[in-house]
Design an enzyme around this catalytic site. Structure first.
Site, PDB file in Angstrom:
ATOM      1  N   ALA A 149     -21.264 -38.040  -7.931  1.00  0.00           N
ATOM      2  CA  ALA A 149     -22.125 -39.193  -8.221  1.00  0.00           C
ATOM      3  C   ALA A 149     -22.364 -40.125  -7.040  1.00  0.00           C
ATOM      4  CB  ALA A 149     -21.589 -39.997  -9.415  1.00  0.00           C
ATOM      5  N   ASP A 150     -21.836 -39.804  -5.863  1.00  0.00           N
ATOM      6  CA  ASP A 150     -22.131 -40.646  -4.698  1.00  0.00           C
ATOM      7  C   ASP A 150     -22.025 -39.834  -3.407  1.00  0.00           C
ATOM      8  OD1 ASP A 150     -22.899 -42.952  -3.395  1.00  0.00           O
ATOM      9  OD2 ASP A 150     -20.871 -43.769  -3.262  1.00  0.00           O
ATOM     10  N   ILE A 151     -22.664 -38.660  -3.411  1.00  0.00           N
ATOM     11  CA  ILE A 151     -22.676 -37.840  -2.200  1.00  0.00           C
ATOM     12  C   ILE A 151     -23.692 -38.434  -1.227  1.00  0.00           C
ATOM     13  CG2 ILE A 151     -23.189 -35.555  -1.262  1.00  0.00           C
ATOM     14  CD1 ILE A 151     -22.249 -34.347  -3.885  1.00  0.00           C
TER      15      ILE A 151
ATOM     16  N   ASN B  20     -19.893 -40.380   3.055  1.00  0.00           N
ATOM     17  CA  ASN B  20     -18.767 -39.831   2.301  1.00  0.00           C
ATOM     18  C   ASN B  20     -18.431 -38.397   2.698  1.00  0.00           C
ATOM     19  OD1 ASN B  20     -18.249 -42.148   0.866  1.00  0.00           O
ATOM     20  ND2 ASN B  20     -19.553 -41.587  -0.867  1.00  0.00           N
TER      21      ASN B  20
END
Length: 385
Positions: free
Chosen positions: A14-16, A20
């Site tokens: 949900a936050d690629i 990151n």
């Protein structure tokens, strides 16, 4: 590997985003920051992630994280790596509103000198990941099976080269093929009226076949996930020697392996594991990428009489007619059935009959090479012919 492991368990990151993804001193990529990771499909009033890497569907109120959203982000990052700019903000100064409009209605450019040296395969892969319809977007399984990743840098995801990787994973691949065969046969035996889950898979498969030129040779994620979970019943995210022994004996009816044999079978595909004893989901997908899935048009031949014997076949969908030397149809095979093994077991050089896709619709077959069939001991525990 990290995304594949999460997706196999129904979890999305949900936050690629580039921030990151870390590069280690050994040159390995690491995905970090799992603070927003969630079960796929969970609705939320607060949209997770970073808006520059949201897919089109994420701009709707009430959207939650999803597996296709992760793949969109992977596609956007791959675009940045290849082109040096964001696919929907080349100048790097778009506001959230401008970015949202571009993502929902615009198309990324693949023109210009930054794309002049990119291969056709690379462009097609990025386009497949950035499809606006999440049902038609490439899955992580299809990403790992994509020809560009398999050929662009053979050693990037395989510590051993392509041909050696194929040979060293043949026995495990044959066991997985036999497991898929069993599962397909069991599903084909279910009542003709599909359950909601089976109906959903059928609709999804039809949508995916609209892009068969890219996805046609790839095994669908649901087939791979179900096969992997047959081994990994505890949802650990990897396959152990004990898992392999259980499937071979309980599912496939094979004799218990001798001491050390299970480790030897896993070894070729376990090279990404620190201890070299466990097969992670990403490696599992890659080894099954060595099989061949073929989409056949109505009336097209699977093989003809007199052609060389190269494969063992599993019919995934459609119907196939067996045609004798006189051109008469002697039998019809349906989804879940397998064929072509007798010629391999008898070590014949040529086929003595022809098989063709029935004229009523397309067919899909999964093919295991003769070399893999031989390495697996004539089917690796598959049901006898």
């Amino acid at each position: 590997g990290a995304v594949a492991l999460m997706h196999a368990q129904g979890l999305c990151h949900a936050d690629i985003k580039p921030e990151n993804i870390l590069l280690t001193g050994e040159g390995k990529l690491k995905l970090v920051d799992f603070g927003l990771a969630t079960k796929a499909g969970v609705k939320s009033e607060v949209r997770p992630g970073t808006w520059a890497y949201w897919p089109p569907e994420a701009w709707d109120v009430g959207w939650g994280g999803s597996l296709p959203a992760d793949m969109w982000a992977v596609g956007a990052i791959l675009y940045v790596v290849l082109a040096g700019c964001h696919p929907f903000d080349p100048a790097g100064n778009a506001t959230a509103e401008e970015m949202g409009n571009a993502i929902r209605t615009g198309e990324p450019s693949f023109e210009g000198e930054e794309w002049a040296t990119a291969s056709h395969g690379a462009v097609q892969l990025v386009k497949g990941l950035l499809r606006k319809d999440p049902e038609c977007r490439l899955t992580v399984e299809e990403l790992l099976q994509h020809p560009w990743l398999k050929t662009a840098s053979p050693t990037a995801h395989r510590p051993i080269g392509g041909a050696q990787f194929s040979r060293s994973t043949a026995r495990l691949r044959t066991a997985v093929f036999a497991t898929i065969l069993q599962q397909q046969a069991e599903e084909a035996a279910l009542p003709a009226v599909p359950s909601s889950e089976r109906l959903s898979r059928t609709v999804s498969a039809k949508l995916k076949r609209q892009h068969s030129s890219l996805r046609g040779p790839m095994l669908e994620s649901d087939v791979l996930v179900r096969a992997f979970h047959e081994f990994d019943r505890e949802e650990k995210g990897y396959i152990t020697e004990a898992d392999l022994q259980r499937v071979l004996s309980q599912k496939l009816g094979a004799a218990k392996l001798a001491r050390g044999d299970a480790a030897a079978i896993l070894q070729g595909a376990a090279s990404s594991d620190v201890d070299g004893r466990r097969v992670m989901y990403g490696s599992f997908v890659r080894l099954m990428g060595e099989t061949v899935k073929q989409l056949l048009r109505p009336g097209e031949h699977v093989f003809k009489r007199g052609e060389p014997v190269r494969y063992f076949y599993l019919l995934l969908s459609g119907e196939v007619e067996v045609v004798d030397a006189q051109g008469a149809v002697v039998s019809t095979l349906r989804a879940g059935e397998y064929f072509g093994e007798n010629a391999l077991l008898e070590r014949r050089k040529q086929r003595n009959s022809s098989l063709r896709c029935k004229s009523t619709g397309p067919c899909e077959v999964l093919k295991l090479s003769a070399d893999d069939f031989e390495a697996g001991g004539g089917g690796g525990g598959a049901p006898p012919p």
